[in-house]
Design an enzyme around this catalytic site. Structure first.
Site, PDB file in Angstrom:
ATOM      1  N   LYS A   1     -62.884   1.715 -23.349  1.00  0.00           N
ATOM      2  CA  LYS A   1     -64.034   2.053 -24.194  1.00  0.00           C
ATOM      3  C   LYS A   1     -64.407   3.534 -24.043  1.00  0.00           C
ATOM      4  O   LYS A   1     -64.657   4.237 -25.026  1.00  0.00           O
ATOM      5  CB  LYS A   1     -65.206   1.148 -23.803  1.00  0.00           C
ATOM      6  CG  LYS A   1     -66.556   1.569 -24.307  1.00  0.00           C
ATOM      7  CD  LYS A   1     -66.941   0.897 -25.585  1.00  0.00           C
ATOM      8  CE  LYS A   1     -68.234   1.509 -26.114  1.00  0.00           C
ATOM      9  NZ  LYS A   1     -68.735   0.968 -27.321  1.00  0.00           N
TER      10      LYS A   1
ATOM     11  N   THR B   1     -71.763  -1.620 -22.016  1.00  0.00           N
ATOM     12  CA  THR B   1     -70.939  -0.430 -21.789  1.00  0.00           C
ATOM     13  C   THR B   1     -71.494   0.269 -20.562  1.00  0.00           C
ATOM     14  O   THR B   1     -72.638   0.743 -20.576  1.00  0.00           O
ATOM     15  CB  THR B   1     -71.005   0.525 -22.999  1.00  0.00           C
ATOM     16  OG1 THR B   1     -70.529  -0.159 -24.147  1.00  0.00           O
ATOM     17  CG2 THR B   1     -70.162   1.763 -22.753  1.00  0.00           C
TER      18      THR B   1
ATOM     19  N   LYS C   1     -74.582   8.708 -24.513  1.00  0.00           N
ATOM     20  CA  LYS C   1     -74.429   7.869 -23.311  1.00  0.00           C
ATOM     21  C   LYS C   1     -72.943   7.729 -22.949  1.00  0.00           C
ATOM     22  O   LYS C   1     -72.547   7.921 -21.798  1.00  0.00           O
ATOM     23  CB  LYS C   1     -75.032   6.480 -23.574  1.00  0.00           C
ATOM     24  CG  LYS C   1     -74.803   5.492 -22.451  1.00  0.00           C
ATOM     25  CD  LYS C   1     -75.095   4.062 -22.850  1.00  0.00           C
ATOM     26  CE  LYS C   1     -74.485   3.121 -21.832  1.00  0.00           C
ATOM     27  NZ  LYS C   1     -74.582   1.711 -22.186  1.00  0.00           N
TER      28      LYS C   1
END
Ligand code: NAD
Length: 298
Positions: free
Chosen positions: A171, A96, A246
């Site tokens: 995402k 990611t 994050k």
């Protein structure tokens, strides 16, 4: 059966490698942590002594790295695998990372005639173990079509989201919405407590009413209504506060870069940031954010 190079082997990469091997693929595995390679070898992988070694004879190379800087380092800067990989190899980055880095790395791949997709996942370590990850992929459809059968060894729901970077975009949008939903559900349940409303009754009603969402029906942040939710296990992760922070930070960078103001996303980022700095909260499940909402009311 395919020959696969795999770089980044711990929480997610370890079980993903196991599932590839169980499906009959040959995996050459590398991580900068030697013990992680040893664990992969115990599961049936072949040891690679460097990232560069994983690409030799590989039909696919999968990276599962912490962040954009590591992806840049492996593909472009330190190991430079994009400059030595065969054009027959398909590259799959499942880390990611920020959309800009994903697009930059894939642009270099395209210039060199190498097929590459971004393919971040959701489903956490549990999904990686069970082989039920969701893959959100970006890149040319031809590369996606080649990679799909490999991704199916590790995941259940595989999507092509669009051009380069679209997987990362999907995402980051998903997790921005998820964080905000989790905070919303937390506030609703805390208010119910103050109003002497039974928690189970609220869950029974709200999970069939207009506030219904996954954070309530599958992952309720208060103990009780959903026995499998981390709230019933002292908020052991799951998907950690650190991971959610994050992803929220990535969402805020993406929003700023594109001139979008996301006031609830900004507030969610602030709440997760404050919470993560206290005690060992960063390793708790992200649904533990309900504790932070409680804390600010004390
Ligand atoms: P991790 O830290 O357990 O694994 C990443 C591995 O990459 C580490 O073992 C590290 O040593 C290795 N690494 C770093 N730089 C390297 C290099 N230059 N060469 C070789 N190896 C290198 O992290 P994780 O939890 O497995 O997460 C991996 C990615 O998946 C992250 O981008 C994360 O955001 C994403 N993700 C994680 C989860 C989760 O629940 N853990 C869920 C969804 C997505």
């Amino acid at each position: 059966m395919s020959q696969i190079g795999f770089i980044g082997l711990v929480n997610m990469g370890g079980p993903m490698v196991s599932n590839l091997i169980q499906d009959g693929h040959k995996v050459k595995a590398y991580d900068i942590i030697p013990e992680a390679i040893d664990r992969a070898v115990n599961k049936g992988a072949t040891k690679a002594n460097s990232a560069e070694e994983t690409i030799i004879d590989a039909e696919f190379v999968i990276t599962m790295l912490p962040a954009g800087e590591h992806v840049r380092s492996v593909y472009l800067e330190d190991n430079k695998i994009l400059y030595s990989v065969s054009p027959k190899t398909v590259l799959i980055d499942s880390s990611t990372i920020d959309v800009i880095t994903a697009r930059q790395v894939m642009e270099v791949a395209a210039q060199r005639g190498i097929e590459m997709i971004d393919a971040p996942v959701s489903g956490g370590v549990g999904g990686a173990d069970a082989g039920t990850l969701t893959f959100m992929c970006g890149g040319k459809i031809e590369a996606y079509d080649k990679a799909e059968s490999i991704l199916k060894s590790m995941g259940k729901n595989i999507f092509h989201a669009g051009d380069a970077g679209s997987g990362q975009a999907a995402k980051v949008c998903n997790n921005l919405m998820l964080a905000i939903q989790m905070i919303g559900v937390s506030e609703g349940f805390l208010l119910a407590e103050k109003l002497d409303l039974d928690i189970q009754k609220l869950w029974d009603i709200a999970s069939t009413a207009t506030s219904k969402c996954w954070s309530m029906t599958d992952y309720c942040p208060v103990p009780g209504p959903v026995p499998t939710s981390p709230a019933n296990k002292d908020y052991s992760a799951g998907f950690t506060v650190a991971m959610m922070l994050k992803d929220l930070n990535l969402s805020q960078v993406a929003a700023k870069d594109n001139g979008l103001n996301t006031p609830l996303g900004a507030k969610a980022t602030e709440l997760y940031n404050t919470f993560s700095q206290l005690e060992n909260n960063s390793e708790l499940d992200f649904s533990a954010i309900i504790k932070q909402i409680s804390n600010i009311n004390k």
